[in-house]
Design a protein around this motif. Structure first.
Motif, PDB file in Angstrom:
ATOM      1  N   VAL A 235       0.854  -1.179   0.000  1.00 40.92           N
ATOM      2  CA  VAL A 235       0.000   0.000   0.000  1.00 40.92           C
ATOM      3  C   VAL A 235       0.893   1.233   0.000  1.00 40.92           C
ATOM      4  O   VAL A 235       1.650   1.472   0.931  1.00 40.92           O
ATOM      5  N   ASP A 236       0.830   1.969  -1.100  1.00 43.92           N
ATOM      6  CA  ASP A 236       1.578   3.223  -1.236  1.00 43.92           C
ATOM      7  C   ASP A 236       0.629   4.311  -0.763  1.00 43.92           C
ATOM      8  O   ASP A 236      -0.331   4.657  -1.456  1.00 43.92           O
ATOM      9  N   THR A 237       0.868   4.822   0.433  1.00 40.61           N
ATOM     10  CA  THR A 237      -0.108   5.682   1.099  1.00 40.61           C
ATOM     11  C   THR A 237       0.268   7.145   1.003  1.00 40.61           C
ATOM     12  O   THR A 237       1.289   7.566   1.522  1.00 40.61           O
ATOM     13  N   TRP A 238      -0.569   7.932   0.349  1.00 45.66           N
ATOM     14  CA  TRP A 238      -0.323   9.372   0.274  1.00 45.66           C
ATOM     15  C   TRP A 238      -1.130  10.093   1.339  1.00 45.66           C
ATOM     16  O   TRP A 238      -2.348   9.880   1.458  1.00 45.66           O
TER      17      TRP A 238
ATOM     18  N   GLN B 285      -0.517  13.662   4.472  1.00 47.45           N
ATOM     19  CA  GLN B 285       0.341  14.737   4.965  1.00 47.45           C
ATOM     20  C   GLN B 285       0.078  14.973   6.447  1.00 47.45           C
ATOM     21  O   GLN B 285      -0.970  14.571   6.949  1.00 47.45           O
ATOM     22  N   THR B 286       0.993  15.694   7.082  1.00 45.72           N
ATOM     23  CA  THR B 286       0.774  16.128   8.460  1.00 45.72           C
ATOM     24  C   THR B 286      -0.609  16.776   8.561  1.00 45.72           C
ATOM     25  O   THR B 286      -1.368  16.532   9.507  1.00 45.72           O
ATOM     26  N   GLU B 287      -0.944  17.558   7.563  1.00 49.30           N
ATOM     27  CA  GLU B 287      -2.194  18.309   7.566  1.00 49.30           C
ATOM     28  C   GLU B 287      -3.421  17.419   7.398  1.00 49.30           C
ATOM     29  O   GLU B 287      -4.499  17.756   7.884  1.00 49.30           O
TER      30      GLU B 287
ATOM     31  N   GLY C 295      -0.369  21.145  -2.270  1.00 44.81           N
ATOM     32  CA  GLY C 295       1.017  21.509  -2.566  1.00 44.81           C
ATOM     33  C   GLY C 295       1.750  20.458  -3.370  1.00 44.81           C
ATOM     34  O   GLY C 295       2.946  20.569  -3.606  1.00 44.81           O
ATOM     35  N   ASP C 296       1.030  19.425  -3.779  1.00 46.53           N
ATOM     36  CA  ASP C 296       1.641  18.354  -4.573  1.00 46.53           C
ATOM     37  C   ASP C 296       1.116  18.381  -6.010  1.00 46.53           C
ATOM     38  O   ASP C 296      -0.029  18.744  -6.248  1.00 46.53           O
ATOM     39  N   GLY C 297       1.961  17.944  -6.910  1.00 45.06           N
ATOM     40  CA  GLY C 297       1.535  17.709  -8.274  1.00 45.06           C
ATOM     41  C   GLY C 297       1.184  16.232  -8.405  1.00 45.06           C
ATOM     42  O   GLY C 297       1.673  15.390  -7.647  1.00 45.06           O
TER      43      GLY C 297
ATOM     44  N   GLY D 246       5.053  14.558  -6.352  1.00 48.99           N
ATOM     45  CA  GLY D 246       5.893  15.272  -5.389  1.00 48.99           C
ATOM     46  C   GLY D 246       5.457  16.721  -5.297  1.00 48.99           C
ATOM     47  O   GLY D 246       4.520  17.147  -5.972  1.00 48.99           O
ATOM     48  N   ARG D 247       6.116  17.443  -4.408  1.00 46.26           N
ATOM     49  CA  ARG D 247       5.765  18.839  -4.191  1.00 46.26           C
ATOM     50  C   ARG D 247       5.814  19.591  -5.505  1.00 46.26           C
ATOM     51  O   ARG D 247       6.626  19.292  -6.372  1.00 46.26           O
ATOM     52  N   VAL D 248       4.947  20.541  -5.611  1.00 47.43           N
ATOM     53  CA  VAL D 248       4.860  21.257  -6.870  1.00 47.43           C
ATOM     54  C   VAL D 248       6.173  21.958  -7.202  1.00 47.43           C
ATOM     55  O   VAL D 248       6.554  22.073  -8.359  1.00 47.43           O
TER      56      VAL D 248
HETATM   57  C1  WTA Z   1       4.852  13.520   0.315  1.00 48.15           C
HETATM   58  C2  WTA Z   1       3.950  12.395   5.678  1.00 48.15           C
HETATM   59  C3  WTA Z   1       4.195  10.504  -2.813  1.00 48.15           C
HETATM   60  C4  WTA Z   1       3.958  14.547  -0.363  1.00 48.15           C
HETATM   61  C5  WTA Z   1       2.788  11.405   5.855  1.00 48.15           C
HETATM   62  C6  WTA Z   1       3.245  15.187   0.808  1.00 48.15           C
HETATM   63  C7  WTA Z   1       4.094  11.365  -0.694  1.00 48.15           C
HETATM   64  C8  WTA Z   1       4.300  15.188   1.864  1.00 48.15           C
HETATM   65  C9  WTA Z   1       3.510  10.175  -0.214  1.00 48.15           C
HETATM   66  C10 WTA Z   1       3.753  15.193   3.259  1.00 48.15           C
HETATM   67  C11 WTA Z   1       3.297   9.117  -1.150  1.00 48.15           C
HETATM   68  C12 WTA Z   1       3.691  11.577   1.420  1.00 48.15           C
HETATM   69  N1  WTA Z   1       3.658   9.339  -2.437  1.00 48.15           N
HETATM   70  N2  WTA Z   1       4.422  11.524  -1.985  1.00 48.15           N
HETATM   71  N3  WTA Z   1       2.791   7.937  -0.790  1.00 48.15           N
HETATM   72  N4  WTA Z   1       3.270  10.345   1.100  1.00 48.15           N
HETATM   73  N5  WTA Z   1       4.209  12.200   0.361  1.00 48.15           N
HETATM   74  O1  WTA Z   1       3.657  16.102   6.154  1.00 48.15           O
HETATM   75  O2  WTA Z   1       4.772  15.483  -1.039  1.00 48.15           O
HETATM   76  O3  WTA Z   1       5.751  14.682   6.408  1.00 48.15           O
HETATM   77  O4  WTA Z   1       2.768  16.491   0.517  1.00 48.15           O
HETATM   78  O5  WTA Z   1       3.514  13.680   5.912  1.00 48.15           O
HETATM   79  O6  WTA Z   1       5.061  13.988   1.630  1.00 48.15           O
HETATM   80  O7  WTA Z   1       4.795  15.012   4.202  1.00 48.15           O
HETATM   81  P1  WTA Z   1       4.465  14.915   5.747  1.00 48.15           P
END
Ligand code: WTA
Length: 650
Positions: free
Chosen positions: A413-416, A418-420, A504-506, A519-521
């Motif tokens: 599981v590739d989980t996207w 953020q802290t937010e 903030g990601d593309g 990744g980040r824009v």
């Molecule tokens: C990046 C971490 C690609 C992304 C949980 C995001 C990812 C930032 C992925 C948040 C993923 C996190 N694939 N990019 N599976 N997971 N990111 O706040 O750019 O430390 O905006 O939270 O990490 O980082 P943060």
């Protein structure tokens, strides 16, 4: 142009066996689509509420959300007491592994006692719901106990990564006006004790410069490295003399669903870190739901291990609140992956029979660099599910992870998130989704995300744009501590008209509609009007047999707008043949993506500059590539890395 699309990439359908036993089902997407709020209400009811909520979502004060309005609950009771009450007190909650080789198992019943004692002490020193507590600790059990004790009392914790400097701690303590700081005498760093309390003393200052809000510093004895540990009488107390002396009985109170559970500071585009505010009911609902479904967790059978530090959001949601609210048994490891040697993680997996393993791609690539004979020397057959988080995972690393760690069968599981966002947002569902290596696939049931262009128009399959979250979600941030304007400006101004959250990601959809986070824009380059993601070029470079890790940036270029500059680390034992190697690598990128993605410059370097959370500092590489003075390097693990890089380029 659309960058080389990977839609033809081989998909990995779930096995029949996995699908047959999976927690998640395809039907969840339909149910959530049919009635999103009802779907979330159902998830919230997986928790124990003292007062039921009467409204699922109040979005009238957008972008400030209220979830589960009118409901009250106690987060710590949901993570600990309710499991004990259900007769699971003897189940191990935490298999703790210390870096020097010591270990400690804590059952749910023991955890309840420890959390109750800490809560009793926090009350005894006069802390009341709403007060803030800073936690600056290595990964010892007391760190998790402290977080849960705060939750139990409605104290808002602010965990500060113990690798941060005294200055970083001070600014966070001041911003939150923390009354209590919890720390340890020292922490282990690669087998040796290093002071930690000393950094707290430095941070809190004295006399006119003293941090005004702090009343007490609570110290856990961990390294015992200093008989004459500097001590401020009246302010400093030992955990063993105070918390340990308390009663193990404590009656919890219920708090409003919106009560702030924690603050977590994260860096933004400006220098000042933002204190991201998270709630109780909504946060716990989504942390708990995602843990159950994305990790396919089975109570009493699985052994979960998340390799993150509690200093980051992954450590909050998947070391504390997600697993414990589900009654999980988990491993908590204090140290680094190569202490005392590179076998450490695999020994732990073997010893505890870890079934679900969740780490960042940067660690996977490090394992690849060390060589597969290391994991191959261990029985990893217990592993049945793998997770990735924090950055885009290149297909090469994805396949290696599955084959070498996952026995060629474990779903990834590739989980996207953020802290937010507080919890996982975009991820395959194991047992349901046919995953493609490198793609986070699609938003979870109940979550809505979209990829849009500058004007907010949805992009088509095969195209890329900005990742937005167009519907509120339960674990969304409730603001930036003390800075409403910055909250609106940072996340809600880019697509203000539509009222969308800008991550903030593309990202792009491939031809099949699978979602790829780029990744980040600011990491997306523009080469002669062509958009190319740094992650894609990095992935291509890492696809070369000789390359262990790569970082790519777009450097200003007179002719093409930006030119691609790459920094690569070679695998152990690979010879740097100079021009010949560079030519090969450029060819590799040309073949994998397109000739326009060929790096203008490739530097073979011994090390890449990384933050302590393991993220490559591309901004600084850009400074180097563009010949500028270096920006702020204070968050780097090892600022001297740049000297080596500069010398290579000279
Ligand atoms: C990046 C971490 C690609 C992304 C949980 C995001 C990812 C930032 C992925 C948040 C993923 C996190 N694939 N990019 N599976 N997971 N990111 O706040 O750019 O430390 O905006 O939270 O990490 O980082 P943060």
């Amino acid at each position: 142009m659309s960058p080389a699309t990977t839609s033809s990439a081989q998909g990995y359908p779930p096995s029949k066996e996995f699908a047959a036993q999976a927690n998640a089902t395809a039907e969840m997407y339909d149910r959530a689509d049919a009635d999103r709020l009802e779907f979330w209400a159902e998830q919230a009811r997986r928790l124990d509420w003292d007062t039921d909520f009467d409204q699922v979502l109040d979005w009238s004060g957008a972008p400030f959300a209220k979830w589960f309005v009118g409901g009250t609950l106690n987060v710590a009771v949901n993570c600990v007491d309710r499991h004990v009450a259900a007769g699971k007190g003897e189940r191990v909650a935490i298999h703790w592994v210390g870096e020097p080789g010591d270990s400690r198992d804590l059952t749910y019943a023991q955890l309840q006692d420890e959390v109750s004692k800490a809560a009793n002490y926090f009350s005894a020193i006069g802390l009341v719901a709403g007060d803030r507590v800073a936690i600056y600790m290595p990964m010892v059990p007391e760190a998790l106990i402290s977080m849960l004790a705060c939750a139990r009392l409605g104290l808002t914790h602010s965990v500060v990564f113990a690798g941060f400097s005294a200055g970083a701690l001070r600014s966070r303590v001041d911003d939150a006006e923390a009354k209590l700081v919890i720390t340890t005498d020292g922490q282990y760093r690669r087998g040796k004790p290093a002071p930690l309390k000393a950094a707290v003393d430095e941070a809190l200052g004295s006399g006119d410069d003293a941090a005004k809000s702090v009343e007490k510093v609570l110290v856990v004895r961990r390294t015992n490295h200093d008989e004459n540990l500097p001590w401020v009488d009246g302010r400093d107390v030992w955990w063993e003399d105070t918390v340990d002396e308390q009663s193990a009985t404590h009656s919890p109170e219920a708090f409003d669903a919106e009560h702030p559970l924690f603050l977590l500071y994260t860096s933004g585009t400006t220098g000042k870190p933002k204190g991201i505010v998270h709630s109780s009911g909504g946060y716990l609902t989504q942390a708990s739901y995602t843990f159950h479904n994305v990790f396919d967790h089975k109570e009493g059978r699985d052994v979960f291990w998340c390799g993150a530090d509690i200093g980051w959001v992954t450590g909050h949601s998947y070391l504390v609140y997600g697993p414990l609210s589900n009654g999980a048994t988990e491993v908590v490891y204090e140290g680094t992956p190569n202490s005392p040697n590179e076998h450490r993680h695999f020994e732990i997996i073997e010893k505890y029979g870890v079934t679900i393993y969740y780490i960042a791609p940067t660690l996977i690539r490090t394992f690849m660099k060390w060589g597969r004979e290391i994991p191959d020397a261990h029985d990893l057959s217990s592993v049945r599910l793998l997770g990735s988080v924090g950055e885009p995972i290149n297909p090469e690393a994805w396949k290696w992870y599955r084959e070498v760690i996952g026995g060629d069968t474990a779903p990834i599981v590739d989980t996207w998130w953020q802290t937010e966002t507080g919890a996982i947002m975009i991820s395959p569902l194991p047992g349901v989704t046919e995953a493609k290596p490198g793609s986070a696939m699609k938003p979870l049931p109940g979550i809505s995300a979209n990829i849009v262009d500058d004007q907010g128009n949805p992009v088509s399959h095969g195209e890329q744009g900005y990742l937005v979250l167009d519907q509120p979600w339960p674990s969304m941030l409730r603001g930036i501590w003390g800075d409403e304007d910055r909250f609106r400006e940072t996340y809600w101004s880019r697509f203000a008209e539509q009222g969308w959250y800008f991550a903030g990601d593309g990202a792009r959809y491939d031809d099949d509609g699978a979602l790829w986070v780029l990744g980040r824009v600011d990491d997306v380059m523009n080469i002669s009007g062509h958009r190319i993601s740094t992650a894609e070029v990095e992935s291509a470079l890492v696809g070369h047999a000789g390359v262990a890790e790569a970082a790519v940036i777009g450097a200003a270029d007179e002719t093409t707008g930006q030119g691609i500059v790459a920094f690569v680390i070679l695998r152990e034992g690979v010879e740097n043949t100079g021009e010949a190697l560079v030519k090969e690598l450029r060819e590799q990128v040309s073949i994998e993506i397109s000739p326009i993605a060929k790096p203008r410059e490739i530097n073979v370097v011994p090390e890449l500059p990384k933050t302590r959370s393991g993220k490559i500092m591309r901004r600084l590489l850009k400074d180097v590539a563009e010949g500028r003075e270096l920006g702020d390097t204070s968050t780097l693990v090892d600022p001297s890395v740049f000297e080596a890089i500069r010398q290579k380029r000279a």
